[in-house]
Design a protein around this motif. Structure first.
Motif, PDB file in Angstrom:
ATOM      1  N   PRO A 197      -0.143 -13.051  -1.660  1.00  0.00           N
ATOM      2  CA  PRO A 197      -1.447 -12.081  -1.771  1.00  0.00           C
ATOM      3  C   PRO A 197      -1.454 -11.163  -1.951  1.00  0.00           C
ATOM      4  CG  PRO A 197       0.010 -13.329   0.049  1.00  0.00           C
ATOM      5  CD  PRO A 197       0.251 -13.634  -0.886  1.00  0.00           C
ATOM      6  N   ASP A 257       2.114 -14.738   5.705  1.00  0.00           N
ATOM      7  CA  ASP A 257       1.732 -14.296   5.573  1.00  0.00           C
ATOM      8  C   ASP A 257       1.700 -13.155   6.812  1.00  0.00           C
ATOM      9  OD1 ASP A 257       1.377 -14.200   2.864  1.00  0.00           O
ATOM     10  OD2 ASP A 257      -1.129 -14.971   3.334  1.00  0.00           O
ATOM     11  N   PRO A 314      -3.764 -12.811   4.013  1.00  0.00           N
ATOM     12  CA  PRO A 314      -3.734 -12.380   2.520  1.00  0.00           C
ATOM     13  C   PRO A 314      -4.718 -11.279   2.168  1.00  0.00           C
ATOM     14  CG  PRO A 314      -4.763 -14.612   2.745  1.00  0.00           C
ATOM     15  CD  PRO A 314      -4.818 -13.895   4.259  1.00  0.00           C
TER      16      PRO A 314
END
Length: 172
Positions: free
Chosen positions: A2, A24, A28
């Motif tokens: 990301p 994450d 992303p």
């Protein structure tokens, strides 16, 4: 990978993120600092500043409270004392421990042993008499210190007399 500010390749936080972040935070392409789309230098700067503040506090607390100014077992006398503390704690929890001596902290009269589960951060075992003090996550919340890890919040609470000992015998 990301493109958020905490994982951008080449940033000071990148290596820390790769070794400590499993997923994450917001997905992303979303900044893990503020939750908005894109890369934000200000968020990265804040994250780096916080990591530095945590590292500085950890260094200061080790110098202040750790017998040798570091984590782990240092020397033969330290090893013998640590083994005694682990044996006492193992007797208390009534099972073998899964603790790493490299994460232990030796104080002048105590050991912090990082052995826990959800809600439990570790234990203080006093060298004289093997009195055990459980360090719960709630204790860290009640004794919060800015830019300081939960384990250190509880260790400082113990040092300041804010932790109650267990009532079970730990004779080994």
């Amino acid at each position: 990978m990301p493109s958020d500010c905490l994982v951008r390749e080449g940033s000071p936080f990148h290596e820390h993120y790769l070794t400590h972040q499993a997923v994450d935070l917001f997905g992303p392409g979303v900044c893990s600092g503020c939750g908005k789309h894109g890369f934000h230098p200000a968020c990265e700067a804040r994250a780096v500043q916080r990591v530095r503040a945590f590292d500085e506090n950890k260094r200061r607390l080790l110098e202040q409270h750790a017998l040798h100014g570091t984590y782990g077992v240092v020397g033969a006398a330290s090893r013998q004392s640590y083994d005694f503390a682990v044996a006492a704690l193992s007797a208390y929890v009534e099972r073998p421990l899964d603790c790493d001596p490299q994460h232990a902290i030796e104080g002048a009269g105590w050991w912090f042993i990082a052995e826990g589960w959800i809600g439990m951060l570790g234990f203080i075992v006093e060298k004289e008499g093997a009195t055990i003090y459980p360090l719960f996550s709630g204790l860290a919340a009640r004794n919060w210190l800015p830019d300081t890890s939960a384990d250190w919040c509880t260790i400082v609470a113990y040092v300041n007399g804010k932790v109650e000992a267990t009532e079970r015998s730990t004779n080994t």
